[in-house]
Design a protein around this motif. Structure first.
Motif, PDB file in Angstrom:
ATOM      1  N   UNK A 181      41.152 -12.109 -30.045  1.00 40.53           N
ATOM      2  CA  UNK A 181      40.106 -11.951 -29.036  1.00 40.53           C
ATOM      3  C   UNK A 181      38.951 -11.150 -29.629  1.00 40.53           C
ATOM      4  N   UNK A 182      37.752 -11.700 -29.529  1.00 41.32           N
ATOM      5  CA  UNK A 182      36.560 -11.071 -30.080  1.00 41.32           C
ATOM      6  C   UNK A 182      35.920 -10.135 -29.056  1.00 41.32           C
ATOM      7  N   UNK A 183      35.319  -9.054 -29.552  1.00 40.40           N
ATOM      8  CA  UNK A 183      34.636  -8.090 -28.699  1.00 40.40           C
ATOM      9  C   UNK A 183      33.122  -8.324 -28.765  1.00 40.40           C
ATOM     10  N   UNK A 184      32.420  -7.612 -27.920  1.00 37.21           N
ATOM     11  CA  UNK A 184      30.986  -7.836 -27.757  1.00 37.21           C
ATOM     12  C   UNK A 184      30.218  -7.792 -29.082  1.00 37.21           C
ATOM     13  N   UNK A 185      30.370  -6.761 -29.925  1.00 41.16           N
ATOM     14  CA  UNK A 185      29.602  -6.743 -31.181  1.00 41.16           C
ATOM     15  C   UNK A 185      29.903  -7.932 -32.079  1.00 41.16           C
ATOM     16  N   UNK A 186      31.149  -8.371 -32.093  1.00 41.63           N
ATOM     17  CA  UNK A 186      31.518  -9.516 -32.923  1.00 41.63           C
ATOM     18  C   UNK A 186      30.854 -10.795 -32.427  1.00 41.63           C
ATOM     19  N   UNK A 187      30.833 -10.973 -31.104  1.00 39.48           N
ATOM     20  CA  UNK A 187      30.196 -12.161 -30.536  1.00 39.48           C
ATOM     21  C   UNK A 187      28.691 -12.116 -30.773  1.00 39.48           C
ATOM     22  N   UNK A 188      28.081 -10.955 -30.585  1.00 42.22           N
ATOM     23  CA  UNK A 188      26.643 -10.820 -30.804  1.00 42.22           C
ATOM     24  C   UNK A 188      26.270 -11.168 -32.238  1.00 42.22           C
ATOM     25  N   UNK A 189      27.125 -10.805 -33.169  1.00 44.36           N
ATOM     26  CA  UNK A 189      26.849 -11.056 -34.587  1.00 44.36           C
ATOM     27  C   UNK A 189      26.843 -12.539 -34.929  1.00 44.36           C
ATOM     28  N   UNK A 190      27.386 -13.373 -34.046  1.00 43.53           N
ATOM     29  CA  UNK A 190      27.448 -14.810 -34.307  1.00 43.53           C
ATOM     30  C   UNK A 190      26.111 -15.509 -34.063  1.00 43.53           C
ATOM     31  N   UNK A 191      25.167 -14.843 -33.411  1.00 40.36           N
ATOM     32  CA  UNK A 191      23.840 -15.418 -33.213  1.00 40.36           C
ATOM     33  C   UNK A 191      23.798 -16.638 -32.323  1.00 40.36           C
ATOM     34  N   UNK A 192      24.561 -16.617 -31.247  1.00 36.07           N
ATOM     35  CA  UNK A 192      24.587 -17.736 -30.298  1.00 36.07           C
ATOM     36  C   UNK A 192      23.459 -17.562 -29.283  1.00 36.07           C
ATOM     37  N   UNK A 193      22.257 -18.004 -29.645  1.00 37.71           N
ATOM     38  CA  UNK A 193      21.080 -17.730 -28.823  1.00 37.71           C
ATOM     39  C   UNK A 193      21.158 -18.350 -27.431  1.00 37.71           C
ATOM     40  N   UNK A 194      21.864 -19.473 -27.292  1.00 37.09           N
ATOM     41  CA  UNK A 194      21.938 -20.162 -25.997  1.00 37.09           C
ATOM     42  C   UNK A 194      22.955 -19.528 -25.051  1.00 37.09           C
ATOM     43  N   UNK A 195      23.766 -18.618 -25.558  1.00 33.54           N
ATOM     44  CA  UNK A 195      24.921 -18.135 -24.817  1.00 33.54           C
ATOM     45  C   UNK A 195      24.840 -16.641 -24.555  1.00 33.54           C
ATOM     46  N   UNK A 196      25.496 -16.223 -23.474  1.00 36.21           N
ATOM     47  CA  UNK A 196      25.642 -14.813 -23.165  1.00 36.21           C
ATOM     48  C   UNK A 196      27.120 -14.514 -22.956  1.00 36.21           C
ATOM     49  N   UNK A 197      27.537 -13.334 -23.406  1.00 37.64           N
ATOM     50  CA  UNK A 197      28.948 -12.942 -23.349  1.00 37.64           C
ATOM     51  C   UNK A 197      29.137 -11.804 -22.371  1.00 37.64           C
ATOM     52  N   UNK A 198      29.926 -12.057 -21.320  1.00 33.05           N
ATOM     53  CA  UNK A 198      30.358 -10.992 -20.427  1.00 33.05           C
ATOM     54  C   UNK A 198      31.612 -11.424 -19.692  1.00 33.05           C
ATOM     55  N   UNK A 199      32.378 -10.426 -19.255  1.00 27.03           N
ATOM     56  CA  UNK A 199      33.626 -10.656 -18.532  1.00 27.03           C
ATOM     57  C   UNK A 199      34.553 -11.596 -19.289  1.00 27.03           C
ATOM     58  N   UNK A 200      34.600 -11.384 -20.625  1.00 26.55           N
ATOM     59  CA  UNK A 200      35.554 -12.084 -21.498  1.00 26.55           C
ATOM     60  C   UNK A 200      35.329 -13.586 -21.569  1.00 26.55           C
ATOM     61  N   UNK A 201      34.083 -14.026 -21.313  1.00 27.14           N
ATOM     62  CA  UNK A 201      33.748 -15.443 -21.434  1.00 27.14           C
ATOM     63  C   UNK A 201      32.369 -15.591 -22.056  1.00 27.14           C
ATOM     64  N   UNK A 202      32.126 -16.750 -22.666  1.00 20.19           N
ATOM     65  CA  UNK A 202      30.789 -17.164 -23.056  1.00 20.19           C
ATOM     66  C   UNK A 202      30.200 -18.009 -21.929  1.00 20.19           C
ATOM     67  N   UNK A 203      28.935 -17.747 -21.594  1.00 23.56           N
ATOM     68  CA  UNK A 203      28.288 -18.456 -20.495  1.00 23.56           C
ATOM     69  C   UNK A 203      26.975 -19.065 -20.991  1.00 23.56           C
TER      70      UNK A 203
END
Length: 224
Positions: A7-29
């Motif tokens: 399971x990835x945490x917020x900094x790890x997800x942010x580092x992926x550069x997914x400009x179309x997506x936002x991460x909160x509540x343990x999901x990508x939206x």
């Protein structure tokens, strides 16, 4: 490479550069502004093909004029490398179709209930809402992923006479209502009123917090 079940945490997800997506509540939206129902259906069809190819499936809602996509690895209740890969592919598909993302528009509404001890009321709320109570200790979730999550915030001062400012209405098919009421009572709830049956039953949990189990039977439209 990160294990597909990590399971990835917020900094790890942010580092992926997914400009179309936002991460909160343990999901990508993500939200994609399709501007037409036909284009939305085309996008959903392409997402379906990509999901089948990856053997990893998002939650997708098609409405006019947008498509909302949530990504989570359900087996670990969080975002993993599987979700990152599929998110990238979905963004590629949207770009190919000329569909723009609207990441600033995504949001998720959670409901919280202050309780002295969540274990005393969690079974009631899971029963009356028909929710899954197995994922997290202090949270219950809609099995179909459409309705709001309810979580319980332990507040030692939330005792004594309840001064409730709002309550929940859960609207179900008529044939489900009495079954839901019985389950809620069996889970520690109290039947407060049947005066408006079959329009609604009023119940309360062990702390006095009220909820109505509602149907369309006997209910008049607002203002009539």
């Amino acid at each position: 490479m990160t294990d597909s079940k990590t399971v990835l945490r917020y900094p790890q997800v942010q580092a992926e550069g997914l400009d179309d997506w936002r991460f909160f509540l343990m999901k990508l939206h993500a939200r994609f502004s399709t501007r037409s129902f036909v284009k939305g259906l085309e996008l959903v069809t392409r997402i379906t093909e990509a999901a089948e190819e990856a053997n990893h499936h998002p939650d997708v809602v098609l409405t006019y004029p947008q498509v909302d996509v949530d990504l989570q690895s359900h087996d670990v209740h969080g975002v993993t490398s599987r979700d990152i890969a599929l998110a990238r592919r979905i963004s590629e598909i949207a770009a190919e179709l000329g569909v723009e993302a609207a990441p600033r528009e995504v949001s998720t509404l959670e409901l919280a209930l202050d309780v002295p001890a969540y274990a005393e009321v969690k079974p009631f709320w899971a029963a009356v809402l028909g929710y899954d109570d197995s994922a997290w200790p202090s949270e219950i979730m809609d099995r179909g992923g459409r309705n709001n999550t309810l979580w319980f915030q332990e507040a030692p001062g939330a005792t004594g006479e309840v001064q409730q400012r709002f309550h929940l209405d859960i609207v179900v098919p008529r044939e489900v209502a009495e079954e839901r009421v019985r389950a809620a009572v069996a889970a520690g709830g109290t039947l407060v009123s049947e005066e408006a049956v079959p329009a609604y039953w009023v119940l309360a949990d062990a702390h006095g917090n009220k909820v109505c189990v509602c149907t369309a039977d006997g209910r008049e439209p607002a203002g009539e």
